[in-house]
Design a protein around this motif. Structure first.
Motif, PDB file in Angstrom:
ATOM      1  N   GLU A  25       0.845  -1.190   0.000  1.00 49.39           N
ATOM      2  CA  GLU A  25       0.000   0.000   0.000  1.00 49.39           C
ATOM      3  C   GLU A  25       0.887   1.248   0.000  1.00 49.39           C
ATOM      4  N   GLU A  26       0.461   2.221  -0.752  1.00 52.49           N
ATOM      5  CA  GLU A  26       1.227   3.461  -0.814  1.00 52.49           C
ATOM      6  C   GLU A  26       1.248   4.133   0.564  1.00 52.49           C
ATOM      7  N   PRO A  27       2.322   4.837   0.906  1.00 50.78           N
ATOM      8  CA  PRO A  27       2.359   5.532   2.202  1.00 50.78           C
ATOM      9  C   PRO A  27       1.195   6.500   2.344  1.00 50.78           C
ATOM     10  N   PHE A  28       0.510   6.449   3.493  1.00 50.33           N
ATOM     11  CA  PHE A  28      -0.610   7.370   3.684  1.00 50.33           C
ATOM     12  C   PHE A  28      -0.077   8.707   4.167  1.00 50.33           C
ATOM     13  N   THR A  29      -0.766   9.756   3.813  1.00 55.50           N
ATOM     14  CA  THR A  29      -0.260  11.102   4.077  1.00 55.50           C
ATOM     15  C   THR A  29      -1.167  11.930   4.975  1.00 55.50           C
ATOM     16  N   GLY A  84       2.583  -1.927   5.222  1.00 60.51           N
ATOM     17  CA  GLY A  84       1.357  -2.094   4.451  1.00 60.51           C
ATOM     18  C   GLY A  84       1.514  -3.089   3.323  1.00 60.51           C
ATOM     19  N   ASN A  85       2.336  -4.115   3.550  1.00 58.68           N
ATOM     20  CA  ASN A  85       2.489  -5.157   2.540  1.00 58.68           C
ATOM     21  C   ASN A  85       1.288  -6.095   2.553  1.00 58.68           C
ATOM     22  N   ILE A  86       0.919  -6.584   1.385  1.00 60.24           N
ATOM     23  CA  ILE A  86      -0.171  -7.553   1.258  1.00 60.24           C
ATOM     24  C   ILE A  86       0.421  -8.878   0.806  1.00 60.24           C
ATOM     25  N   TYR A  87       0.151  -9.929   1.589  1.00 63.52           N
ATOM     26  CA  TYR A  87       0.688 -11.257   1.307  1.00 63.52           C
ATOM     27  C   TYR A  87      -0.437 -12.261   1.072  1.00 63.52           C
ATOM     28  N   TYR A  88      -0.129 -13.294   0.282  1.00 70.50           N
ATOM     29  CA  TYR A  88      -1.005 -14.445   0.177  1.00 70.50           C
ATOM     30  C   TYR A  88      -0.786 -15.340   1.391  1.00 70.50           C
ATOM     31  N   VAL A  89      -1.863 -15.815   1.986  1.00 66.77           N
ATOM     32  CA  VAL A  89      -1.729 -16.740   3.103  1.00 66.77           C
ATOM     33  C   VAL A  89      -1.023 -18.011   2.676  1.00 66.77           C
ATOM     34  N   SER A  90      -1.206 -18.402   1.415  1.00 69.92           N
ATOM     35  CA  SER A  90      -0.567 -19.605   0.906  1.00 69.92           C
ATOM     36  C   SER A  90       0.964 -19.503   0.898  1.00 69.92           C
ATOM     37  N   ASP A  91       1.504 -18.286   1.041  1.00 68.89           N
ATOM     38  CA  ASP A  91       2.959 -18.106   1.113  1.00 68.89           C
ATOM     39  C   ASP A  91       3.500 -18.255   2.533  1.00 68.89           C
TER      40      ASP A  91
END
Length: 284
Positions: free
Chosen positions: A27-31, A273-280
């Motif tokens: 996710e982009e840094p929130f401002t 804010g990284n998004i991961y797959y649970v399968s990983d």
């Protein structure tokens, strides 16, 4: 000697694989706020990212992997927004989204929102407050929602003792099922006497985001690499069917929101804010 070398080879290979885990997106840094990321809710390709104190909601297009909008709200420090889920019922048949539910966690409330989208602008309209059973009477603390949208049920989950990080006093995880109130009922106070079912699990540190998927409760836990994990629970039996180590995959971040995109379970972390797959994650 050969066995030892083979073991070291496998261990080294596993460590290398873990080090190669890459997020689906960041996710982009929130401002517009310094408040930490918390729960998320996904509808089709749009992800709604909530923050502690609820000052704003960021909307991301997961197909384009970019932020497309920010809804600014009047902050409420007591609202933690630990979890958020979409239901299946719309406030109005013409609405582009079903109702969106958000947990306050700290003061036994669930806020029901109507999501609007007109002339390219998104908005949230509070249409209902669901008050959860009183903590002291129900022995139910740090409570959050999990919406079973297919069955139109509401699960609330929390701890049996007033602590999210200590197992003292027989502290357990508690899951209780209710009928999901209709928005036409207005504000509702849930009575524990009306619960449909309940089960408990052994204590785990820090309940995080949860989602109902394929008839199962899917939830993240933990704050640090050593204690972050993810479980898939059958609510009919109260048994954990799968368990994953998040930290074991080399991920040092705190998990926050859990959601489903293209029929796959995903988790977003607090920072960065990284998004991961649970399968990983590493299955135990």
């Amino acid at each position: 000697m050969r066995k030892l070398l083979f073991t070291l080879f496998l261990t080294g290979t596993l460590s290398a694989l873990q080090a190669q885990v890459r997020p689906f997106m960041t996710e982009e840094p929130f401002t517009l706020t310094k408040q930490a990321r918390q729960g998320v809710a996904c509808y089709k390709n749009l992800l709604f990212q909530f923050h502690n104190a609820n000052p704003l909601v960021e909307i991301f297009d997961l197909k384009e992997q970019k932020r497309i909008y920010q809804i600014e709200l009047e902050p409420e420090p007591v609202i933690h927004c630990n979890n958020a889920n979409f239901g299946s019922v719309k406030y109005d048949k013409k609405d582009p989204f079903p109702l969106l539910y958000v947990s306050s966690e700290r003061d036994q409330r669930i806020i029901t929102y109507r999501v609007t989208h007109e002339a390219g602008k998104y908005g949230l309209q509070k249409v209902q407050t669901i008050f959860l059973p009183n903590s002291d009477e129900a022995s139910y603390y740090y409570t959050n929602l999990i919406i079973d949208s297919k069955q139109n049920k509401l699960w609330i989950t929390g701890y049996t003792r007033h602590s999210w990080n200590k197992p003292d006093g027989g502290n357990q995880l508690r899951y209780v099922q209710f009928d999901l109130p209709k928005v036409s009922d207005g504000d509702v106070v849930l009575d524990y006497k009306n619960c449909i079912s309940e089960f408990r699990l052994p204590f785990r540190i820090a309940t995080q985001g949860a989602v109902f998927h394929k008839g199962k409760i899917c939830q993240a836990f933990g704050c640090n690499q050593k204690d972050t994990n993810f479980i898939i629970v059958n609510p009919k039996t109260g048994h954990i069917e799968k368990e994953y180590s998040i930290g074991g995959a080399g991920i040092k971040e705190e998990p926050e929101g859990t959601f489903v995109f293209k029929n796959k379970l995903m988790v977003v972390t607090c920072v960065p804010g990284n998004i991961y797959y649970v399968s990983d994650f590493v299955e135990k």
